[in-house]
Scaffold this active site. Structure first.
Site, PDB file in Angstrom:
ATOM      1  N   SER B 297       0.818  -1.219   0.000  1.00  0.00           N
ATOM      2  CA  SER B 297       0.000   0.000   0.000  1.00  0.00           C
ATOM      3  C   SER B 297       0.846   1.261   0.000  1.00  0.00           C
ATOM      4  O   SER B 297       1.934   1.290   0.592  1.00  0.00           O
ATOM      5  CB  SER B 297      -0.899   0.033   1.249  1.00  0.00           C
ATOM      6  OG  SER B 297      -1.744  -1.085   1.293  1.00  0.00           O
ATOM      7  N   HIS B 373      -7.418   0.233   6.421  1.00  0.00           N
ATOM      8  CA  HIS B 373      -7.047  -1.164   6.673  1.00  0.00           C
ATOM      9  C   HIS B 373      -7.127  -1.516   8.165  1.00  0.00           C
ATOM     10  O   HIS B 373      -7.487  -2.638   8.521  1.00  0.00           O
ATOM     11  CB  HIS B 373      -5.644  -1.449   6.121  1.00  0.00           C
ATOM     12  CG  HIS B 373      -5.590  -1.434   4.619  1.00  0.00           C
ATOM     13  ND1 HIS B 373      -6.293  -2.321   3.846  1.00  0.00           N
ATOM     14  CD2 HIS B 373      -4.939  -0.628   3.741  1.00  0.00           C
ATOM     15  CE1 HIS B 373      -6.072  -2.078   2.559  1.00  0.00           C
ATOM     16  NE2 HIS B 373      -5.258  -1.042   2.464  1.00  0.00           N
TER      17      HIS B 373
END
Lengths: 446, 446, 446, 446
Positions: B297, B373
Site C-alpha cells: 500500500s 485497513h
C-alpha cells in the site's frame, strides 16, 4: 439509526413472561444476542461471517421459539425513546434541515439495520421473506409485531423494486425447480400435475413471471395467458390438458386467465399491476396480430353479496317473485337444468353487473378482484354466463365470470377517474345490464 | 410518506432566484413537474412508462439546469412540516407504537418515494447513481443539497447491500466493455492501455470485482492481486507489463496491490472491506498453498506529515542534525544516490512507523489508507524502503510503501481493539521501528 | 466423390416396382429430385436455403414414402461403377499415393456429401438421426439399405466424436424438456412420473448425460448413480421414491444402477464406456470420500441359459436332484417362500457365476450386459441374491443381480486380457462360486 | 479401416534417413509409438486418457521433430496395400454392395481413425487444426505429406460443417480474448489497436463471426460491415477511428468491407460464402430499412495484369499514346496530382472493368477476389476511383476498388450462369466501361 443504547432495552416489560421461559425462550434469547452482536461494531467488520452465523441460528429456531423471538425483536430493536424525544423537541423548536435529519435518524428502527446486515449472508433475502411470512401468520394475535412487519415490509418493498426484477418467460425449457413452484402456488385454477402444466406452456399459451436476481429459483408472481380468437367466455377449454394446440400466429386476443403471487412473505408489495402491463407489451411485440388484452376473472364475492342483498330485493315491487326465482340456486345442479338456468340468466347477469359496478362508502365496488383490476385502469367488459361450472364457481358466483379489458391507451385515464372520482370503467354492455337491474330502477349511477 | 400537500411547497423561498430564471430554470421546473406527476396517483398506475419519461427528461437536462433542479428537489420533496409537527407532538404526548409509526411515516422524504419510482424505469439505477455524483460534485457550495444526498445515499446503500452483489473474477475472457472501465478507473497504479491490462490478468494475477445484477457492465469496485512467493516489497515488478508469468501454483502469498472504487455516485457505501475478505477466502479455496494475504500500500500523507512534524523534531536534542539529514530529501534524485539514501533510511523508516502508528485526538492514525485497513482489522506488517520510486511515490512518501496483513483469524479482534480502544495492530518489526523513532523517546504508545 | 454421372443411375433396376408406384412413390421421387439438386452446383452456392427445403420436404414424407425413398437413396447415390473400376485398375497397375487418393475419392458415396449438405440446415443433424432410426427399423427386410445405414453411421460416428460432446449433470434445475426425455427413455428401471424422477435427482444421487451442442434438449445417453455406503445389493431401495435422502458426503461408493441410450438413430455409436469412466472421475473430484465405482446390473439372459443348460445338468451324477430343485422356480412366488429360496440359493448363485464367467466360442460370456462391462475393463464383483424381485427380475434372472466394479487403475489391463486372451476379470468370491458350480466339477477355466 | 497390419509398415522406405536420425527423429518416433497404441485395442478402452497423453506428447514435440513425425504419419498410417489389393480385385470380380463396402473400408486411412481418437482429448480439435497448419506450411517441399493433409482436411471439413457452427455478433461486450484475435488476424484493412477496433464495433457497424462450439474463444472467420446511406465508394471513412457514429436506423445499405479467415489450419474449408449470405439475412431481419448488401473490395491483381497487358495495348492503333498515359502511374504521388489523375481516370476504369470481367481459359476472370464473389453469385456493380489511396492500394490497383452486390434473389442464378457458362454478372455501368475499353474494340464478350 441509534444503536448505542438499545441493549438495555432488549428485555422490555411487555414481553409475555410465559413465552420467554423454557427452552424456546432460551433459544430465542440466544438468537437475539447474536443479532445484537451483528449490529454492533463487531458486525461491521466481520464481513458476512457473523451474518451467516445469525442466519444459521435463526433457521434452526424451533417453531415455538419464533413468537418469543419476534417479541424480543419488537421490543428490543426499536428506536431509543430518549433520542426520539430529544430530536422531536429540537425539531419542534427549530424546523431546520439539520433537525429534520436528526429526527429521521432517531426514528429509524435499529431493526432495519439488523435486517440489512442479515441480508448480507448468502440466503439472507430468502430468510427475511420467510421471517415476514411467520410474522404475518401471527400478527392478528400479536398486534405488537406490527413494527417488525412494517420494517420488513419497508425494506422488502425497496429491495423488490420493479427496477431490480426481471420478466422471464416460463416454458417447457424452464428448470423443473421453478416449474414445480407454479404447480404448488397456482391458486386460481389449480394445476393438476406436470401434464396439466405442460399444456399451459404450449405454443398457444404464454406464461411469464417476475424474478429477483438473488432468488433465481423463485418466481415472485406469475401470469398465465391463452392466445385466442376472441375473448374467452368460459374457462374450461383453457384448462383442458387435452385441448388441441392452436396456431398462436392466428390469435387476436390475449386472455389472462390466472395471476398468482408465490411469496406470502412479500404480501402487499405489489407486482401484479406491473406484470399485466409488461406482459401485454411483450406479447404485442412478439405477436403483432394480438390486439386485445383481456382477463377471464372470477367474481368471488357475488353469491355472498346476493345473500346480503335479499332484503333490498324483497322490498322491490316484484321482490317476492325475484326471490323465488333466486331460490332455484339452492337446488344442486340447477345450472345443468336448461330451463332453470335460462330463467335465471338475465336476472343474475343484471344483479352481477350491479355487484361489480356499484361502489360502496369507500368509493369502490365490493368485489376484491374488481377492485384490483379497476385500480389498474382496466374496464369491466363482459359478463359470461356459466363460464365456470366447477363446484367452486357455482358456489361463489353462480358460475359467472367476467372479462376485464386492459386498453393500454386508457389505463391511466381510467385509473385516475376511478381513484379520484370513484368512476367505474364499464362497457356499454355492462352499463345496459346495470340499468336493467331491478335494484337500479330507482337510481342509477355509472 | 405524505405526498398530499407537497405540491404547494415546490417553489420554496430559498431557491436562488437567479437559478430558477432563464432556460435552465425552466427546464428544471419542467422536469420537476414530471417528478411530481410520478409520485402522484398517476405514477402509481402508469407502470414504468411515466418513470421512463421522467428519466428521459432528466437525462436531457442541460448542465446548467441541474443546480436549479437539485434546489427544487431539496425544497419541494421534503416532508410536510405540519405533518411532522402533528406526529411529533402526538408521540411526545404518548410514546405508543402507533404514534411512532406515524412519526416515522411523517418524516420520510417524498424524495425517497420519487427515487424508488424513478428506479423502476430501465436504466433508473444508473441514472440515480449519476444524479448523486452530480449532487456530490456541488454539495460543498450548496449545503442545502445535503438532504437530497442523504436520501439518495440511504436508498443506494440499501440497494447495494452486499447480499445483492456478485463477486466476479475479471480476466481476459471478460467483455471489453468491462475491461475498459478498469483502465479508466484504476487510480492507484495507472493502467497504461490494453497490453498493461492483459499482464495484470495473467495466470499469476487475480482480479475480482463486485457487480450489481442491474449494472452488469459496471464494476463497482475491483481489486488487483499478485500471487507471489513472499510479500512483495516493491511495486515495480508487479506493474511491469513485460514481467515473466510465474506459476500460480507455487505462490504462498496473495499481494493486494490495488483496490479501486469505480462509482463516484456510490461514495461512502463501503464495499472495500468485504471485497478484500471475500477475495482472500476465494483465493484460499482455489490455491490452498497461499497462506498469507497482504497489501502493498501507498502511504499518501507521509511527507506532508513530515513537514508538519519539523517543529517537533527541531525540539529534540539532536533536532538540528535530524533536520539537516531530512533536508536531503529536497534534492531531486536523492533516492538514486546510494549514499544519501542509506543515510536517510533508518531515520525515515522510524519516522514513518510513527506516522502510521501514532493515533491523533480522534483515536486513529493520520494516514487515510492506514485508517481504512486498520478499521478492517488488518495489521501493519512491514515498511518497504524505495518500494515506489515513481515521482508520485517519492513526492508523497519518500518512496516508502507498507504491507498490511489480513489474518482472517484476527481481523475481528484487531478491529474491536482499534475501534474501542484505539489500539493499532502492528508487527514486532513495526513496533521496534516505532520505539527507535526519535520522536518516541519521550513516550511510546503502541 | 464423383457426382457427375449419378443422375442416370437414380432409377436403378432393383428398386421394387411396387414401391415406386403410387402417391408415396411419387413423393419419394420428388424428395429425391431435390436431393440431387442439393449435391449439384446449385446446392453449393445456395447457402443453407436449399438444404432447408430438402429437409422440409423429407420431414413431410408420408410414412409409406420412406421405403421407396431409401430404395432410391441406396441405388442412386452410390459411387459410379465406371469410376471405381478405373480407379481400382489404376491402383492395381501402380500403387502410388495419387492412385490411392483417386481410389478413395471414387469409392466414397455421393450419399455422404448429400448428408453433409443436409446437415447444414437448421435441424439437419436431428433429421439425419431420425432418418437412420427409420433405416434401422426396416433394415432386416431391406438388406440393400445397408449402404445407406453405413454412410449415415460413418458420418454420425464422426460428428458425435467424444471431443464434441459435453458431460452435463442432470438435476432438478435441468429444463423440463430434458427431464421428460429421461422419463421417456429410461429402459432399465422405469421412471414412474415426475415424483419418481425427482427422488433420483436428490442430493444423494447423481445423474449425468452426454449432450451434443447442436442438440441441447436431447440427452444422448444418461447414467443414474446412487451414492451409498457399501455396494448396493438390492435395487428396490434405490428406486423407492419415498426413500430417505442420505448425506452424500458420507458415501464411500458410487453405485451405477442404470445407463440408457436415448437416441435409437445413434445405435452402435458407443458412448457408454466413456460416460461411465468420466462420471467416475467427476464424482471422484467432487466427493473424495467415494472410493469405489460399481454397477448394480441385471443379468437378463440367466434363466434362458438355465433352460438351455438342463441337458448338461441332467448328465451330472446328481443331475436329477438338481433339476428337481430348479423345478421349484416354476412355482409362482417361490422367492417369497423362505424355505424354497434358501434351498435354491447356493445352487443358483453358483450356476449364475458360471453363466457370467464361462466364455463361448466367440471368447465372450453369453450375457450381453456382462460383455459390455467386461469389454470396458470392469470386474465381476458380487452376485446378489433376491436383488430384483420385480416380476421381470424373477422372470429373467431368478431375482439375481450383479455388481461390476470399475477400478480405474485396472480397466485397461482387464480390457486387454479380455479382448486378447478371453480372460474374464472376476473377484475371489465369484471365482469361488464358479468353482463350486456343479457344472464346473469337470473342467474349470477362470 | 484396417489397423491389423500397419505396425509393420511404420518405418517405410522413403522416410528421409537424415530426418529420422538424432534427437528430433527419436522424439518423432516416440510420439508415433503412442499414436499406434492409441489406435490399437488399448486406445479403444482407455477412454480419453491415452488420447490426452498422445496430445500432450505431440504438443511438446520440438520444431525439428515435426517433419520426421509427418514423414512417419504419411508412411505408417496408410491403408494396407495387400488389403486394398484384395478388396479391389474382389470388386472388379463382382461389383456387389458387399465388395464395395469392403473396398471402402480397405482404402480408408488408419490416419483418420487416429485423428478421430486424438480429437477425443480436451483440446484435440484445436491441436489437429494446428497440426494441419504445420503440414500446409511444409507441403510444398514435402509432396508426400499430401495424404496427411487430405485426411485432416476431410475430417475437419466434416466436423466444421455449417450445421455445427454458430453465427455470433461481435461487439464491445465480446470477451477480450476473442477481440484480440480480430486485431491479430484482420488482413484486408489492418486494425491498429483497441481504439480502432472499438470504432469498428460501434452501433453503425456490424461484425459477425462463425464459431464452433468446441472452440469458443476462436473466431473461424469474421466479416466487418458498415451500415451506410448508399454504397461506400471509398474505404478511408470506414476505417477512420474518429469518424462520427451514424444512426444505424437510417442506413439503406450494408457495406461488407472486410472478410477474414482466422484459422490457417482450416484453409480450403469454405465458410465465406455462407457467412456473407447469413449476415445479409440477419441484418435484413434486424434493420428492415437496409435494402442492399454490397462489398467494398480490393482488386489485388490489377496493376500486375496491366503490366502484362502492355504488349496488347501497344498493338492498338493509339497504343503509344495510351502507354504514355499509363506511364504517369510510375510517378510517385500521381494520384494526388489532380491533372494527372483526371487524365488517367477513364482509361484505368475501362481497363479495370476489362480485367474484372474478361474470363481466361479456365472460364474465370484473373482476379482472385472477383472469382470468390462471382462464384458466390454476386454481381460486379461499380468501380470506385481513388477508393483506396493507401500505399498498398495505389501499388496493387492504382487506388481502384470495386463494389460487388449480393442480391439474394439472384445469387443462385448468377452462380449457375457463371459456373456452367462462364457468364460474369455485371451492372450496366460495368458493361459500358467494358465496351469503352480500348482492348475491347475488337471483340466484346460480356
Amino acid at each position: 439509526m441509534a444503536t448505542g443504547s438499545f441493549f438495555k432495552r432488549i428485555i422490555g416489560d411487555f414481553v409475555r413472561p410465559s413465552r420467554a421461559a423454557g427452552r424456546p425462550g432460551r433459544k430465542a434469547r440466544e438468537a437475539m444476542a447474536l443479532c445484537e452482536s451483528l449490529i454492533s461494531e463487531r458486525g461491521e467488520v466481520s464481513g458476512t461471517s457473523l451474518a451467516r452465523e445469525v442466519l444459521s441460528e435463526c433457521q434452526q429456531l424451533p417453531d415455538a421459539a419464533w413468537a418469543p423471538f419476534f417479541d424480543l425483536l419488537a421490543t428490543g430493536f426499536s428506536p431509543a425513546p430518549e433520542e426520539v424525544r430529544g430530536a422531536a423537541e429540537a425539531w419542534l423548536g427549530a424546523a431546520t434541515a439539520e433537525n429534520l435529519a436528526r429526527l429521521q435518524e432517531a426514528v429509524e428502527s435499529p431493526r432495519q439495520e439488523l435486517f440489512r446486515r442479515l441480508n448480507m449472508a448468502p440466503g439472507g433475502t430468502a430468510a427475511l421473506i420467510a421471517m415476514r411470512q411467520r410474522v404475518l401468520a401471527g400478527i392478528r394475535t400479536n398486534a405488537h409485531w406490527k413494527s417488525v412487519d412494517a420494517d420488513l415490509a419497508h425494506l422488502l418493498g425497496s429491495w423488490f423494486n420493479r427496477g431490480f426484477l426481471t420478466l422471464q418467460r416460463i416454458d417447457w425449457r424452464t428448470p423443473a425447480i421453478v416449474l414445480e413452484k407454479l404447480i404448488a402456488h397456482e391458486a386460481v385454477h389449480q394445476i393438476r400435475g406436470w401434464d396439466d402444466l405442460r399444456r399451459r406452456l404450449e405454443s398457444d399459451r404464454r406464461c411469464f413471471a417476475f424474478f429477483h436476481p438473488v432468488l433465481p429459483d423463485e418466481p415472485l408472481i406469475f401470469i398465465e395467458v391463452a392466445l385466442t380468437k376472441g375473448m374467452s367466455a368460459t374457462v374450461r377449454p383453457l384448462l383442458d390438458p387435452a385441448a388441441q394446440v392452436d396456431d398462436p400466429g392466428r390469435a387476436d386476443t390475449a386472455t389472462f386467465y390466472s395471476i398468482t403471487n408465490c411469496q406470502e412473505g412479500l404480501r402487499g408489495i405489489s407486482f401484479g399491476n406491473l406484470l399485466i402491463k409488461q406482459v401485454a407489451e411483450e406479447i404485442g411485440r412478439q405477436l403483432p396480430r394480438v390486439q386485445r388484452y383481456a382477463t377471464l376473472s372470477p367474481i368471488p364475492g357475488f353469491r355472498a353479496w346476493l345473500a346480503e342483498a335479499r332484503p333490498r330485493i324483497e322490498r322491490l315491487p316484484d321482490g317476492a317473485a325475484l326471490l323465488a326465482l333466486l331460490g332455484r340456486l339452492d337446488a344442486s345442479g340447477w345450472h345443468r337444468d336448461a330451463k332453470d338456468s335460462d330463467a335465471l340468466r338475465s336476472l343474475l347477469l343484471s344483479l352481477c353487473s350491479r355487484y361489480l359496478v356499484e361502489t360502496g362508502s369507500d368509493g369502490e365496488p365490493a368485489d376484491a378482484v374488481a377492485r384490483f383490476h379497476l385500480r389498474n385502469g382496466a374496464r369491466i367488459e363482459r359478463l359470461n354466463w356459466l363460464a365456470d361450472d366447477s363446484d367452486q364457481g357455482i358456489q361463489r358466483s353462480a358460475g359467472l365470470m367476467v372479462n376485464y379489458v386492459y386498453d393500454l391507451e386508457q389505463v391511466e385515464k381510467n385509473h385516475e377517474a376511478y381513484v379520484k372520482d370513484g368512476q367505474v370503467a364499464a362497457s356499454h354492455e355492462l352499463r345496459a345490464l346495470y340499468r336493467a337491474c331491478p335494484l337500479s330502477r330507482s337510481a342509477a349511477k355509472v
